[in-house]
Structure formats: C-alpha cells, structure tokens
Design a protein around this motif. Structure first.
Motif, short mmCIF file in Angstrom:
data_model
loop_
_atom_site.label_atom_id
_atom_site.label_comp_id
_atom_site.label_asym_id
_atom_site.label_seq_id
_atom_site.Cartn_x
_atom_site.Cartn_y
_atom_site.Cartn_z
N THR A 188 19.72 4.08 -25.04
CA THR A 188 18.38 3.48 -25.02
C THR A 188 17.32 4.52 -25.36
O THR A 188 16.35 4.25 -26.08
CB THR A 188 18.10 2.87 -23.64
OG1 THR A 188 19.15 1.97 -23.29
CG2 THR A 188 16.79 2.10 -23.63
N GLU A 189 17.50 5.74 -24.85
CA GLU A 189 16.57 6.83 -25.15
C GLU A 189 16.57 7.12 -26.65
O GLU A 189 15.51 7.32 -27.26
CB GLU A 189 16.98 8.07 -24.36
CG GLU A 189 16.02 9.23 -24.49
CD GLU A 189 16.48 10.44 -23.69
OE1 GLU A 189 15.64 11.07 -23.04
OE2 GLU A 189 17.70 10.76 -23.72
N LEU B 88 15.31 -4.91 -27.22
CA LEU B 88 16.62 -4.73 -26.62
C LEU B 88 17.25 -6.10 -26.38
O LEU B 88 16.66 -6.96 -25.72
CB LEU B 88 16.52 -3.97 -25.30
CG LEU B 88 16.01 -2.53 -25.36
CD1 LEU B 88 16.07 -1.89 -23.99
CD2 LEU B 88 16.82 -1.71 -26.35
N TYR C 8 14.55 4.37 -28.50
CA TYR C 8 13.09 4.47 -28.41
C TYR C 8 12.55 5.70 -29.14
O TYR C 8 11.40 5.72 -29.59
CB TYR C 8 12.65 4.48 -26.95
CG TYR C 8 12.68 3.11 -26.33
CD1 TYR C 8 11.91 2.07 -26.86
CD2 TYR C 8 13.48 2.83 -25.22
CE1 TYR C 8 11.93 0.80 -26.30
CE2 TYR C 8 13.51 1.56 -24.66
CZ TYR C 8 12.73 0.55 -25.21
OH TYR C 8 12.76 -0.71 -24.66
N GLU C 9 13.38 6.73 -29.28
CA GLU C 9 12.93 7.95 -29.95
C GLU C 9 12.89 7.79 -31.46
O GLU C 9 12.00 8.33 -32.13
CB GLU C 9 13.87 9.10 -29.57
CG GLU C 9 13.47 10.45 -30.16
CD GLU C 9 14.46 11.56 -29.81
OE1 GLU C 9 14.31 12.66 -30.35
OE2 GLU C 9 15.40 11.31 -29.01
N ASN D 222 11.35 1.80 -34.16
CA ASN D 222 9.97 1.34 -34.08
C ASN D 222 9.86 0.18 -33.09
O ASN D 222 10.04 -0.98 -33.44
CB ASN D 222 9.50 0.90 -35.48
CG ASN D 222 8.06 0.44 -35.48
OD1 ASN D 222 7.26 0.88 -34.64
ND2 ASN D 222 7.72 -0.45 -36.40
N ASN D 223 9.60 0.53 -31.81
CA ASN D 223 9.48 -0.47 -30.74
C ASN D 223 10.60 -1.51 -30.80
O ASN D 223 10.35 -2.72 -30.98
CB ASN D 223 8.13 -1.18 -30.82
CG ASN D 223 6.98 -0.23 -30.58
OD1 ASN D 223 7.06 0.65 -29.71
ND2 ASN D 223 5.91 -0.38 -31.36
#
Length: 444
Positions: A203-204, A215, A207-208, A211-212
């Motif tokens: 998940t990290e 999930l 998000y890194e 683009n938004n």
C-alpha cells in the motif's frame, strides 16, 4: 465443472473497443469476475487502481484490457519507444502474461516484447530495439537493457505491477523504484497494481508511485473458490511417501502438482515416484531456464501429468486442468498456502487440495487456518490409503549442481601459494632454545 464466480457485468457493456470485445468473445469471456467488475470501469476512465484479489480470479485480464484501451485511445502520433511496462516477479508469470496478451490483443496493432533473465539475451535485446508498444518482463533484465540504452521510459503511458507482494518477497523493490523514477510523473500515466495481498508495504508503494489510487479489496469469502475441496491428513514422517502413493492411486488425478519446501525433499520424492512407476517433472529454483520451460511445456501438454515443485512454481502459473494439489510439506508462509492451492480450480473449475500435517511442519496449520478464516477438515488415514510395498529407488550418486565456468571462483596456481610463516609477537612468545626432541633418559 462448476461455473466460475462471475458478476452480471458484461465486457460488452464496458468502454472497450470492438476489437477487444471480439477477442474476448473468441476466448469465451463474456461476463466479468468481481475484480474485473470493480477495477475495469475505473481504469478505463484513467483512474489508478491498486487491486487485491485471490490468484486465478482474472487480475491479468483486468490490467491487460485497461492497458490496451489506454494505448489505442492515444494513437495520434507514432512513438518509437515503449508506451507501457508490465512488471512481474517471476519469468513464469511474465511468460503467462505475454501469452494472455497475445490472445486478448489478437485484433490490435500492438507489438509486445517479453523480457526475462536466464536465456535469449541477444534475441530479447534485438526485439527491444524494434518499435515495441508494451514491455512485459522481470525487473532485473529490463534494467539491464535500459542501462544499455536499448529503450527509454520517457513515453510510458501505462505502468503495471503484478503480484506486488511477491516483488517485496523477492527483493525487487529497489529495482521497481529505479524504473518508476525514470518514467513520466504518476499523474501523466495510468498506474495499475495487482496483488493477492495488499500489505502495508504494498500500500505504501502504491501511494508513493501512483496517482491517488483507488484501493479495491475483493474479500476472501467472495473469491475463495468453493470448488476447491480442502482436506488434510496427519501422517507420521515415514508414512508420507506410502500415503502420497496411495492417494495418487486412489484419486487418479488428471494433472497434479506436489508442493515441497526444499530442493532436497523434491529430489528424494522424485526418485521414489519414478521408482514406483510415475513419470515426473521436478521444478525448483536452480533449474536452468530452458529446462524449466521445457518441463512446464511437458506438463501443460500432458506429456507429464505429475509435477513436483518448490514455491518457485506457486505463483503466477496458469496451467489449466490441474485437478489436484498436494501439500506434501505444509508451507511455512501462510500466504504460500493460498497461492499453492490456487493452482487448481482456476476460474471456478473444481479441484482438490490435499495437505499433509506431518511431524515436521504441523505447527504451520493453525496459522494457515487463521489466515484463510476456516478450518481445513482432517481425514483419518485408513489402511487402504497406505501403499504396503513401496519400491525403494536405487542408490544414486548425489546430484551435483553445475556451476558455469564464468561463475566459478578463480583458483590461485599452487606454486604461488606461500607457506604461512610464524612470527612471535614478542620475546616472551618466542620459542625457547631447548632442542625440539630432547634425548630420552638412559636406562640403568
């Protein structure tokens, strides 16, 4: 055969081109699976998706269809460099994605390059230097070619990361980030991430470098194929081989995979099964790539119907009509249990998953049951399930691992090796001047 778990959403109702719909119909795909139903409408509107769903539920088609549609929507100018990059953790998975891409992209004017390590170096390099649209492959070999200037990442419009949790397991995340940082920024491309589990690390990553992303979690109760009949036996260690032989004789599997935890166990089991009349293929981590592909082709073409494998084969392989999976050794990682049994009952076909809770790995079962949220029924071992006369394999020389000449450590010439000279640290440490062998006392 049971019907696959499908939704009422039809591919023809989605924003897909007629050419894609035509290839889907020819392949027999009419309705979406749950992960396709939830992810495709978003991805087709250029919304980033991080999707979690069980193996064998249609993740590959989800990202391939979205990738194809994005590329054919933007064909205003001819770009000489790849416009999409699909990353997979293993060469077997990359090969399977490429096969699916050829089927689903049958009527599209898109060119694919399949890139993975272990073989065909020059052939793959030559392919990359042509005008390819989509690169499908493993990170290491792709980075190798990128550093040589074989292609650029400046025009990437779609990035796909498949089996992202496995990327972490295999230590590929630095490679993934190396590639992502050399592409256009996340908001200028479509980013799709699919995985059997969306852990904190995955998940990290999403998000890194996305683009938004939305999930999407398909809960296990939705997609755990109820067509998989899970059972377990509790053999003593010396009963495991007689029990496996008895179950193979009883079930007469159409095509089966026996999972073990170590190469040594795989070799021992291979010897026993062959001695008892079974034609077997063995797949472990150090099998050379060309041999590995030959073994898998033999298995897929029914020249061999019994495959012994370590967890190198547990993920990403779509081999149709695997009727039985045997966990000869229970996996020590609970997620590997899910991936192993996912080799059967693909897209809802029925299958059997049979596990041995032996003395060595019994501790794994409580954690597995907690993870899958259900108890695996334990069946008693009846005498007729144990083969009484097991043919022992003839004693063989130990299998020697072949190390290529270019990877062997150089040996110093023997004449160059000097004897080690002893030097005392101080006068106190110096040897005394007494003779080395004092004379024996005279006898009276």
């Amino acid at each position: 055969m049971k019907k696959a778990h499908l939704t009422e959403t039809r591919f023809s109702n989605l924003e897909l081109s007629d050419s894609i719909i035509k290839s889907l119909k020819e392949a027999g795909f009419i309705n979406c699976t749950p992960i396709q139903d939830k992810s495709l409408p978003l991805a087709l509107r250029d919304k980033d998706v991080a999707g979690q769903a069980q193996t064998g539920t249609g993740k590959t088609a989800s990202f391939l269809l979205a990738t194809f549609q994005r590329l054919i929507n933007d064909e205003s100018e001819q770009i000489k460099n790849p416009r999409a990059l699909i990353l997979a953790p293993t060469r077997e998975l990359a090969i399977q994605i490429h096969k699916d891409a050829l089927v689903l992209g049958k009527y599209l004017n898109l060119k694919f390059a399949l890139i993975y390590g272990g073989t065909d170096y020059q052939k793959q390099l030559d392919k990359l230097k042509t005008n390819v649209d989509i690169i499908i492959g493993t990170p290491g070999r792709i980075i190798d070619f990128y550093k040589q200037g074989a292609f650029t990442l400046e025009n990437i419009q779609v990035t796909v990361m498949d089996e992202a949790d496995r990327m972490f397991d295999l230590g590929f995340i630095k490679d993934i980030r190396f590639l992502l940082r050399r592409m256009p920024p996340p908001e200028k491309r479509l980013n799709l991430l699919f995985s059997a589990t969306l852990s904190y690390k995955v998940t990290e990553l999403a998000y890194e470098h996305m683009n938004n992303p939305v999930l999407i979690r398909i809960e296990s109760e939705e997609v755990t194929s109820k067509a998989i009949n899970q059972i377990a036996y509790c053999p003593a260690n010396d009963q495991k081989i007689p029990l496996l032989l008895g179950l193979l004789k009883y079930h007469q599997p159409q095509r089966s995979i026996v999972f073990v935890n170590t190469k040594r166990c795989a070799e021992r089991l291979d010897d026993y099964l062959e001695a008892n009349g079974y034609k077997v293929a063995m797949l472990s981590g150090d099998v050379p790539q060309e041999k590995r592909q030959r073994l898998l082709n033999d298995f897929q073409e029914n020249r061999v119907t019994l495959l012994i494998a370590t967890d190198v084969a547990a993920r990403g392989l779509h081999i149709p009509d695997v009727s039985h999976v045997f966990n000869y050794d229970l996996p020590q990682d609970v997620e590997d249990y899910v991936h192993r049994i996912g080799r059967t009952a693909r897209f809802g076909a029925s299958g059997e998953a049979i596990s041995f809770i032996c003395e060595e790995y019994a501790y794994s079962m409580p954690d597995i049951e907690d993870y899958i949220g259900e108890k695996v029924p334990v069946t008693s071992i009846t005498p007729e399930l144990l083969v009484e006369e097991v043919v022992k394999p003839q004693r063989k020389e130990p299998r020697e691992r072949v190390v290529p000449h270019d990877k062997r450590a150089p040996q110093r010439p023997r004449q160059d090796r000097k004897p080690r000279e002893f030097k005392p640290k101080s006068a106190e440490a110096a040897p005394s001047s007494a003779p080395e062998n004092p004379p024996l006392p005279e006898t009276p």
